[in-house]
Design an enzyme around this catalytic site. Structure first.
Site, mmCIF file in Angstrom:
data_model
loop_
_atom_site.group_PDB
_atom_site.id
_atom_site.type_symbol
_atom_site.label_atom_id
_atom_site.label_comp_id
_atom_site.label_asym_id
_atom_site.label_seq_id
_atom_site.Cartn_x
_atom_site.Cartn_y
_atom_site.Cartn_z
ATOM 1 N N LYS A 102 -29.959 36.397 106.522
ATOM 2 C CA LYS A 102 -30.695 35.787 105.415
ATOM 3 C C LYS A 102 -31.392 36.866 104.599
ATOM 4 C CE LYS A 102 -34.117 32.089 104.615
ATOM 5 N NZ LYS A 102 -34.956 31.056 105.285
ATOM 6 N N SER A 177 -34.435 26.558 103.749
ATOM 7 C CA SER A 177 -34.172 27.639 102.817
ATOM 8 C C SER A 177 -33.063 28.588 103.281
ATOM 9 C CB SER A 177 -35.459 28.453 102.597
ATOM 10 O OG SER A 177 -35.898 29.047 103.805
ATOM 11 N N SER A 201 -36.470 25.312 107.849
ATOM 12 C CA SER A 201 -35.577 26.057 106.959
ATOM 13 C C SER A 201 -34.297 26.527 107.606
ATOM 14 C CB SER A 201 -36.310 27.265 106.368
ATOM 15 O OG SER A 201 -37.190 26.857 105.356
#
Length: 515
Positions: A102, A177, A201
């Protein structure tokens, strides 16, 4: 590269007045003169600090390839920000695995954007702890994955690089996210990925994108080198297509890191050893409140109930259990997170008052960029800063403090049931993926992003309590969109959670979870 602060100088008289006003002080002219002279003398300690080295970790290897922006042709779902190839010279659990990271997790020598133009161009000098561990176990980092800006959205559409598309249907979102990590896994762009989870997330995009996502016990996996939101609820964890690969990745990245202030005493288990375990006699508590939120979809509730029945067919026992605190966990989260995130932004993304490593390069880069480019932040980020600061200042930290005082009661409510049950079960999200909308107004975008519809009602509480929680695919709705089952375990009992999740996966052989 190293990001240096401005040249050291004492505050001007005007700056002294401005800062005093921030502290609600009214200074006389004589006071300003005295403080000006005193500050000029006292600030000299900073010169000596600059002369001392705090370099306790290896800097970027000289051979690191910075990679390149992914093209839509090679990445049709917009899951990746940077394609790279950071290889390992070691052999281990992840040898032969391509790993997505990420884009709020530092990979030395490769740009870190956190999904924002504000940070574009920032290149970390050090690997995050999880990246160190991935490389030590033979993995190859092949992608920095797209994400909701500054990890402050859960829908998957609030990235400066454009929305990520659901792997099952381009007309839908993947959740966030950690949207790009989930989609890169689901579409075979990478074998496994790393995501972060402060409100759901990691688990939300796993649920909506049809992959496995595991938020481990708070502190089990070091968060050092990841852009933080709050020390008390920052989590980083693995995502994969199978429970086995999720367990393999967790085994590789878990462990003690004295440089991470989030870690107390931790216990690392045998996560790979839990794969293939018999679950005969396992007791499952099905949390009734997890099915009862406004906006909950019947297909999700029935899909999760069917999954629990499947587990019963494997020898587990299950019964409904009521945990009233589960409903209020959402509000506890809001009160803690809003103010802590605003304070973390004030601290230029590094925080204060904790032992451990402070990334001064990141602080300098973020601090300079946010002062010059704050207008570029997504509305989710702007709202978080403004609301968090307002509530903190107007009510003197009352709501953050009271919610923090309530966290032990929330934690105890789950612990009480986990004394009787081995795991708790509920939907990961009460609904399936949101539809992608090209023309969406600011208010609706923020509401979708920050859980007003109840999307994060089941995930948020466990970021406050720190319990391990996994999301696994358990079916699809009538539109073919994935449904996620969430299993929650005792602190540092990841093995039981993995064993139950893996048993379900092996028994159902739900091969259509892959798009």
């Amino acid at each position: 590269m190293t990001h240096l602060p401005p040249t050291l100088r004492p505050p001007t008289r005007a700056e002294i007045r401005d800062i005093a006003e921030q502290y609600h002080m009214t200074l006389s002219d004589d006071e300003v003169e005295d403080l000006h002279d005193l500050a000029a003398e006292k600030i000299q300690y900073c010169k000596r600090i600059d002369e001392l080295s705090d370099r306790t970790m290896e800097r970027t290897p000289a051979h690191r390839d910075p990679g390149y922006r992914a093209t839509r042709e090679e990445d049709p779902k917009n899951a990746v920000v940077t394609v790279c190839s950071v290889e390992s010279d070691d052999e281990g659990l992840l040898s032969g695995y391509d790993v997505g990271v990420k884009d709020n997790i530092a990979v030395a020598g490769v740009e870190l954007t956190a999904g924002s133009t504000v940070l574009a161009g920032y290149t970390p000098a050090y690997d995050a702890a999880v990246v160190e561990n991935v490389l030590a176990e033979g993995g190859t980092v092949t992608a920095k994955t797209n994400m909701s800006e500054m990890a402050m959205s859960g829908s998957g559409e609030m990235s400066a690089f454009g929305p990520v598309l659901n792997p099952f249907d381009d007309d839908y979102l993947p959740g966030g996210s950690s949207s790009g990590s989930a989609v890169a896994v689901a579409t075979d762009m990478v074998d496994v990925a790393l995501g972060t989870d402060q409100a759901g997330s990691l688990r939300t995009p796993a649920s909506w994108s049809g992959c496995v996502g595991f938020k481990p016990t708070h502190g089990l996996v070091s968060f050092r080198g990841v852009a933080p939101l709050g020390f008390s609820y920052d989590h980083v964890g693995p995502m994969a297509r199978t429970v086995e690969d999720t367990a393999r990745t967790l085994q590789a990245i878990a462990g003690t890191d004295p440089k991470d202030p989030r870690q107390g005493e931790i216990t690392v288990g045998n996560y790979l050893g839990a794969v293939g375990e018999d679950i005969d006699g396992v007791d499952i508590g099905v949390v009734t409140e997890g099915f009862e939120f406004d906006g909950a979809e019947a297909a999700v509730n029935s899909g999760v109930r069917d999954a629990v029945a499947e587990l019963e067919g494997l020898g587990a026992t299950a019964e409904d259990v009521s945990i009233p605190w589960h409903v209020d966990g959402f509000f506890v989260w809001l009160a803690v997170e809003n103010e802590e995130t605003a304070v973390m932004m004030d601290a230029d993304g590094t925080g204060y008052f904790a032992d451990g490593h402070y990334d001064t390069d990141y602080a300098a880069a973020f601090g300079k960029a946010r002062r010059a480019q704050a207008d570029e932040f997504a509305p989710t980020v702007k709202l978080k800063c403004i609301l968090g600061q307002y509530v903190k200042q107007r009510y003197y930290g009352r709501y953050h403090g009271k919610a923090s005082n309530l966290r032990p009661a929330l934690r105890a409510a789950y612990d009480e049931q986990l004394e009787e049950y081995d795991v708790l079960a509920m939907p990961t999200t009460p609904m399936t993926a949101f539809e992608l909308k090209e023309d969406i107004d600011r208010t609706e975008a923020v509401n979708r992003a920050q859980g007003k519809e109840g999307r994060t009602r089941n995930t948020m509480p466990f970021d406050m309590t720190g319990h391990p929680a996994i999301s696994i695919p358990c079916g699809r709705d009538e539109d073919g969109l994935p449904i996620g089952l969430m299993l929650v375990g005792k602190h540092f009992d990841e093995e039981t959670v993995i064993a139950v999740a893996d048993a379900f996966e092996r028994a159902t052989e739900w091969t259509d979870r892959r798009y």
